[in-house]
Design an enzyme around this catalytic site. Structure first.
Site, PDB file in Angstrom:
ATOM      1  NE  ARG A 121      35.475  50.408 -14.424  1.00 17.11           N
ATOM      2  CZ  ARG A 121      36.386  51.864 -15.277  1.00 17.11           C
ATOM      3  NH1 ARG A 121      37.521  52.097 -16.158  1.00 17.11           N
ATOM      4  NH2 ARG A 121      35.337  52.785 -15.248  1.00 17.11           N
ATOM      5  CB  SER A 161      24.493  52.697 -11.202  1.00 16.69           C
ATOM      6  OG  SER A 161      25.029  51.925 -11.994  1.00 16.69           O
ATOM      7  CE  LYS A 200      34.091  46.784  -9.631  1.00 13.49           C
ATOM      8  NZ  LYS A 200      34.702  49.042  -9.155  1.00 13.49           N
ATOM      9  CB  CYS A 259      40.435  51.016 -11.696  1.00 17.63           C
ATOM     10  SG  CYS A 259      39.062  51.058 -12.527  1.00 17.63           S
ATOM     11  CB  CYS A 282      38.138  54.898 -12.803  1.00 20.53           C
ATOM     12  SG  CYS A 282      36.625  54.268 -11.886  1.00 20.53           S
ATOM     13  NE  ARG A 299      32.175  51.693 -15.767  1.00 21.30           N
ATOM     14  CZ  ARG A 299      32.244  50.742 -15.987  1.00 21.30           C
ATOM     15  NH1 ARG A 299      31.831  50.537 -17.504  1.00 21.30           N
ATOM     16  NH2 ARG A 299      33.090  49.507 -15.719  1.00 21.30           N
ATOM     17  CB  CYS A 337      38.746  53.230  -7.616  1.00 23.13           C
ATOM     18  SG  CYS A 337      38.489  52.635  -9.715  1.00 23.13           S
ATOM     19  CE1 TYR A 361      24.512  55.278  -6.019  1.00 23.12           C
ATOM     20  CE2 TYR A 361      24.103  52.531  -6.979  1.00 23.12           C
ATOM     21  CZ  TYR A 361      25.364  53.837  -6.295  1.00 23.12           C
ATOM     22  OH  TYR A 361      26.583  53.394  -7.139  1.00 23.12           O
ATOM     23  CE  LYS A 372      30.883  48.098  -8.259  1.00 26.18           C
ATOM     24  NZ  LYS A 372      30.957  48.412  -8.088  1.00 26.18           N
TER      25      LYS A 372
HETATM   26  C1  PBG Z   1      34.590  52.756  -9.200  1.00 29.63           C
HETATM   27  C2  PBG Z   1      33.539  51.990  -9.401  1.00 29.63           C
HETATM   28  C3  PBG Z   1      32.492  51.642  -9.990  1.00 29.63           C
HETATM   29  C4  PBG Z   1      31.512  51.231  -9.252  1.00 29.63           C
HETATM   30  C5  PBG Z   1      31.863  51.098  -7.836  1.00 29.63           C
HETATM   31  N1  PBG Z   1      33.447  52.072  -7.619  1.00 29.63           N
HETATM   32  C6  PBG Z   1      32.006  51.374 -11.382  1.00 29.63           C
HETATM   33  C7  PBG Z   1      34.006  50.864 -12.152  1.00 29.63           C
HETATM   34  O1  PBG Z   1      33.833  49.462 -11.906  1.00 29.63           O
HETATM   35  O2  PBG Z   1      33.250  50.832 -13.062  1.00 29.63           O
HETATM   36  C8  PBG Z   1      29.853  50.451  -9.504  1.00 29.63           C
HETATM   37  C9  PBG Z   1      28.549  51.214  -8.303  1.00 29.63           C
HETATM   38  C10 PBG Z   1      27.976  51.236  -9.113  1.00 29.63           C
HETATM   39  O3  PBG Z   1      27.668  50.915 -10.346  1.00 29.63           O
HETATM   40  O4  PBG Z   1      27.067  51.739  -8.626  1.00 29.63           O
HETATM   41  N2  PBG Z   1      35.347  51.132  -9.998  1.00 29.63           N
END
Ligand code: PBG
Length: 325
Positions: free
Chosen positions: A217, A274, A195, A130, A122, A205, A120, A313, A248
């Site tokens: 996004r 996260s 996603k 992204c 970002c 982030r 990605c 995690y 996700k």
């Molecule tokens: C990158 C990406 C993100 C996550 C994984 N790959 C963040 C987003 O899309 O803003 C999030 C993973 C997490 O919150 O643990 N694009």
């Protein structure tokens, strides 16, 4: 048949029997552990909103890899935090970038540990989106070339699998085509197929220093209200050559995990993101919940919903708990 001839409690009374008739089992072999690699030296910096998760500089990686390997976690998912960001995110395909170097260090430390890379832009763009920005929007088709370049550079560095998380249309096909043309026909793609534009990515982030500097996004990630669209996205990724699908976040989307598992024949991963981690850790730190029991219940829930692979995690602690029995 009915009560009293049917008494489900009969199978719950004896702990041995209870374990024997258990329908879903967690296995360490299904865990994928995310790692944040940051440029610099001697950094092992805890992420404030993600207790016990760290940003690692390259020199601090070997020790972490040793721990992960000892726990028999089979795979890691790498995220890079570069020192330099620009409009196109060019550090993302730098052969000497943090992820590319990280792959080599990990492979040297433990060649058997499966190295998956998040693909990605970002984390690498100055605006935090992204892809390439044109007229205030991410330009889909111009972004594809850059994503493919990034994926190829990860493959060149020795990654075992690439995982595009950008949500551009057509990126799996583009990455497949470029990998194939460079001799990487056997390198699998785990697609972040489903996603959502989720508030649960907040702590990530902070960890990856990847917040969008303007807007959000929602123009490329999915609307949390949609489930039929998850099927559409999974169809497209399957047709473009994805090897593993992913849903996700995971916790608020168990129905989607279930649906995709029922409809597709590819292995399915879920990403326990996260914000989901942060909520559990915060409540546990306050003594409001039993961390071990809650984590194991959540992870087992993902399996019950239909996930084959779990990105979390919690993986290190859960592996330890599984080993302890
Ligand atoms: C990158 C990406 C993100 C996550 C994984 N790959 C963040 C987003 O899309 O803003 C999030 C993973 C997490 O919150 O643990 N694009």
């Amino acid at each position: 048949m009915n009560y009293p001839s049917q008494r489900p409690r009969r199978l719950r009374l004896n702990p041995v029997l209870r374990e024997m008739v258990k329908e879903n089992r967690l296995e360490i072999q299904q865990f994928i552990y995310p790692l944040f690699i940051i440029s610099g030296k001697e950094i092992k910096k805890e992420i404030p909103s993600m207790p016990e998760q760290y940003q690692f500089s390259l020199d601090k990686l070997p020790q972490e890899i040793e721990e992960i390997s000892k726990l028999q976690i089979p795979a890691v998912l790498l995220f890079g935090i570069p020192s330099y960001k620009d409009e196109t995110g060019s550090e993302a395909w730098n052969p000497e970038g943090v992820v590319q170097q990280g792959i080599k260090i990990i492979k040297k430390e433990n060649p058997e540990l499966l190295v998956i890379t998040d693909v990605c832009l970002c984390e690498y763009t100055s605006h935090g989106h992204c892809g390439i920005i044109e007229q205030g929007q991410v330009n889909n088709d111009k972004t594809l070339d850059l994503l493919a370049r990034e994926a190829l550079s990860h493959a060149d560095a020795g990654a075992d699998m690439v995982a595009p998380s950008d949500m551009m249309d057509g990126r799996v096909g583009k990455i497949r085509q470029v990998l194939d043309s460079r001799g990487f026909q056997n390198l699998p793609i785990m697609a972040y197929s489903v996603k959502y534009a989720s508030a649960f990515y907040g702590p990530f982030r902070e960890a990856a220093e990847s917040s969008p500097q303007f807007g959000d996004r929602k123009g490329y990630q999915m609307n949390p209200a949609n489930s039929r669209e998850a099927v559409l996205e999974s169809h497209l990724d399957t047709e473009e050559g994805a090897d593993i699908l992913m849903v996700k976040p995971a916790l608020a989307y168990m129905d989607v995990i279930h649906k995709i598992k029922e409809k597709f024949n590819l292995p399915l991963a879920c990403y326990n993101v996260s914000g989901e981690y942060a909520m559990v850790k915060a409540a546990a730190q306050k003594g409001w919940i039993d961390e071990k029991r809650v984590v194991m219940e959540i992870l087992t829930g993902f399996k019950r919903a239909g996930a084959d692979l779990i990105i979390s995690y919690h993986a290190k602690k859960a592996a330890l708990w599984l080993k302890e029995g």
